[in-house]
Design a protein around this motif. Structure first.
Motif, PDB file in Angstrom:
ATOM      1  N   ASP A   1       0.862  -1.193   0.000  1.00 10.49           N
ATOM      2  CA  ASP A   1       0.000   0.000   0.000  1.00 10.49           C
ATOM      3  C   ASP A   1       0.897   1.241   0.000  1.00 10.49           C
ATOM      4  O   ASP A   1       1.642   1.484   0.955  1.00 10.49           O
TER       5      ASP A   1
ATOM      6  N   SER B   1      -7.565   3.211  -3.342  1.00  5.02           N
ATOM      7  CA  SER B   1      -6.275   2.724  -2.854  1.00  5.02           C
ATOM      8  C   SER B   1      -5.232   2.810  -3.965  1.00  5.02           C
ATOM      9  O   SER B   1      -5.552   2.664  -5.147  1.00  5.02           O
TER      10      SER B   1
ATOM     11  N   ARG C   1      -1.716   0.915  -4.880  1.00  6.79           N
ATOM     12  CA  ARG C   1      -0.907  -0.235  -4.471  1.00  6.79           C
ATOM     13  C   ARG C   1       0.044  -0.626  -5.595  1.00  6.79           C
ATOM     14  O   ARG C   1      -0.155  -0.253  -6.761  1.00  6.79           O
TER      15      ARG C   1
ATOM     16  N   HIS D   1     -10.279  -0.598  -3.973  1.00  6.54           N
ATOM     17  CA  HIS D   1      -9.358  -1.477  -3.256  1.00  6.54           C
ATOM     18  C   HIS D   1      -9.374  -2.919  -3.760  1.00  6.54           C
ATOM     19  O   HIS D   1      -8.325  -3.475  -4.120  1.00  6.54           O
TER      20      HIS D   1
END
Length: 601
Positions: free
Chosen positions: A299, A322, A324, A401
């Motif tokens: 992350d 998110s 990542r 996410h």
């Protein structure tokens, strides 16, 4: 050999047997110029010397003319091989049998393929002549290892832990939810049996019946077609216990696998590590992580939060947004540009996810379309967060996410395949990494209608004790008492603590899943008659064995598997049935037009 007419098998003769008269039975593996042949049976190979003298001319003629794979009986005397002609690669390589009498028990016609492991055959041909394919050393070894493991499992469960081996019915009724089931017509008009996808209901009913500990080597059926790791009919080690919790089931299975594990595959360490579903998704992008190698998902949202990159800020503006990334070690050295493009295209086509690459140069500076938007401090933090080294390649994704993690999880596995194909050793094929994955969601939104819920596994799974109250107020947030056993990135088992309250079971079916509980009225009624708390698990035997022997498909550990399309190519099943045989079942076949024409012709 006390039950058969041979004195020895083809794999057991040694120097200690020299001088003994023996009778061997087997298949002709190889014959050379009328001088000798190699006889094979289930246990090994023995070299047989063909006599050259006039007195045994009939034996010479018979053995010299026997086609490969013919079944023969040979009687002769065990002799040491001449000095220098020993074969250390054969367990019987110090001896040979000088034939005195012989008989061809069954001659073999021309083979469709050579019965040798190193000869490549199409899978369709192997399926069509499965009885010949079964003679191969590899399949013989796989099936015998499978048999030994199952025997040890029975010993562990029945003899050491008091389980009862119970056979449950194959003809039953439809189970709501779960996989699609095969239907079997009955003589009652419009009524059908179903072939159970698992003995789930029966094993719970056995707990209500007070058996306490049940197991079965169970045949199961799913009408889902075939994949490399799936078959329409398959076998599972099915287990159920009363008065048990999740930790108890896990300890039982760890002990079971340790007890039955093949010695030649090394030892396995217990207890197995455990990981929550959320952790697995966040770090590996899947609920069945392959933990034999790193390249975890990282992350980096906080590192890029202050950047002026539009798509980053757009992703982070959502509640579940998110940023990542995964770091591919030595990616510059081992991956070509076309490999990186194929990875990005895969993320786009499978997950609708854009992916950007970042390359770490030898001077530890970064090469990417993003670098012009990042200051030195942000670049340094990025290198540190991903532990980037010279020639590493980072794949970065931004968005929702679960979608981001799923895409990067798939790219992680694809990258590992590419790195290994290019020569970088990443995963140890002899290592066995077991992992428990726990705390799954109890329900998931239906793909076709996200406003409705379906069971993440099956409707009999109990909610997590900490989330029990949420079942009635916000079922989407309820975790389950389900647990999966993962081996090297493959699910090899799954189970749960079950609902033992009739009221709770009825609520889950009717209020949450909107299913007709009448279909399961027999089970719900049984739960009202003092059902004990209970739980269980099923291990996928075919998949487990295929991983242990490193087979490319579960078809290589099943004696008579179905093809990729679910057909039996040897017996040509499924097949047509005459209309008169369908009449007692009140069935008429409505033929598609093209099939009508084909049948006419």
């Amino acid at each position: 050999n006390s039950f058969v007419t041979r004195t020895n098998t083809c794999g057991e003769l040694r120097a200690a047997h020299v001088g003994q008269k023996v009778t061997l039975y087997g298949w002709v593996q190889y014959q050379r110029q009328g001088l000798f042949l190699v006889l094979r049976d289930f246990q090994g190979l023995t070299q047989v010397i063909i006599p050259q003298d006039e007195r045994h001319s009939h034996v010479k003629e018979l053995l010299s003319s026997a086609p490969v794979e013919s079944v023969v009986r040979v009687t002769g005397t065990v002799s040491p091989r001449p000095l220098g002609q020993e074969n250390p690669k054969m367990p019987t390589g110090d001896i040979e049998v000088k034939a005195e009498t012989a008989e061809i028990l069954n001659s073999c016609k021309k083979l469709p393929f050579e019965v040798k492991d190193f000869i490549k055959k199409s899978e369709a041909l192997r399926m069509q002549y499965r009885y010949l394919d079964l003679r191969s050393l590899r399949l013989q070894s796989n099936l015998r290892l499978r048999s030994r493991m199952v025997m040890r499992m029975r010993e562990y469960l029945c003899n050491l832990h008091g389980f009862v081996d119970v056979e449950t019915p194959t003809l039953f009724k439809r189970t709501p939810g779960g996989a699609k089931e095969f239907l079997v017509p009955s003589r009652e008009a419009g009524k059908f049996y179903s072939l159970p996808q698992s003995p789930q209901q029966f094993k719970q009913l056995l707990m209500v019946g007070g058996l306490d500990r049940y197991f079965q080597v169970a045949r199961c059926y799913r009408d889902e077609g075939s994949r490399p790791d799936r078959q329409p009919e398959f076998t599972q080690i099915d287990i159920e216990m009363s008065f048990v919790d999740q930790a108890g089931i896990q300890r039982l299975i760890e002990g079971l696998l340790q007890h039955s594990w093949p010695e030649e595959r090394g030892s396995i360490m217990t207890p197995f590590p455990s990981m929550t579903y959320k952790e697995a998704l966040a770090e590996y992008g899947t609920d069945k992580p392959d933990t034999r190698f790193g390249m975890k998902i990282v992350d980096i949202s906080d590192v890029l939060r202050r950047s002026n990159i539009h798509f980053v800020q757009n992703a982070l503006s959502y509640a579940h947004g998110s940023i990542r990334a995964i770091c591919i070690p030595q990616g510059v050295r081992y991956l070509a540009n076309k490999d990186l493009e194929s990875l990005k295209e895969s993320a786009k086509s499978q997950f609708n996810q854009e992916v950007m690459e970042i390359i770490c140069r030898p001077d530890r500076s970064l090469k990417s379309l993003l670098t012009k938007f990042l200051g030195e401090k942000e670049q340094s933090e990025l290198i540190q967060a991903l532990n980037m080294q010279e020639d590493d390649v980072v794949l970065l994704a931004a968005g929702e996410h679960k979608q981001v993690c799923s895409a990067l999880g798939a790219l992680r596995l694809l990258s590992a395949n590419l790195l290994e194909a290019a020569g970088l050793a990443l995963r140890d094929s002899t290592a066995f990494h077991f992992l428990w994955v726990v705390d799954f969601p109890l329900f998931l939104p239906k793909a076709e209608n996200p406003t409705e819920l379906e069971s993440a596994h099956h409707p009999f799974t109990a909610p997590h004790p900490s989330d029990a109250s949420l079942l009635y107020s916000d079922p989407t947030k309820v975790r389950s008492q389900h647990y999966d056993l993962v081996l090297n990135g493959n699910e090899v088992g799954g189970g749960s603590i079950r609902i033992h309250s009739a009221e709770q079971q009825r609520f889950v079916l009717e209020k949450v899943l909107k299913e007709d509980s009448e279909v399961l009225s027999h089970l719900i009624e049984a739960l009202e008659f003092g059902a004990p708390p209970h739980g269980g698990i099923a291990l996928g035997l075919d998949r487990l064995i295929s991983l242990i022997v490193d087979a490319p498909s579960i078809r290589d550990v099943i004696a008579f598997p179905k093809s990729f399309k679910g057909r039996d190519l040897m017996g040509n099943a499924p097949d047509y049935v005459p209309p008169e045989e369908l009449e007692p079942y009140h069935i008429q076949v409505s033929w598609p037009l093209e099939e009508k024409e084909a049948k006419k012709n």
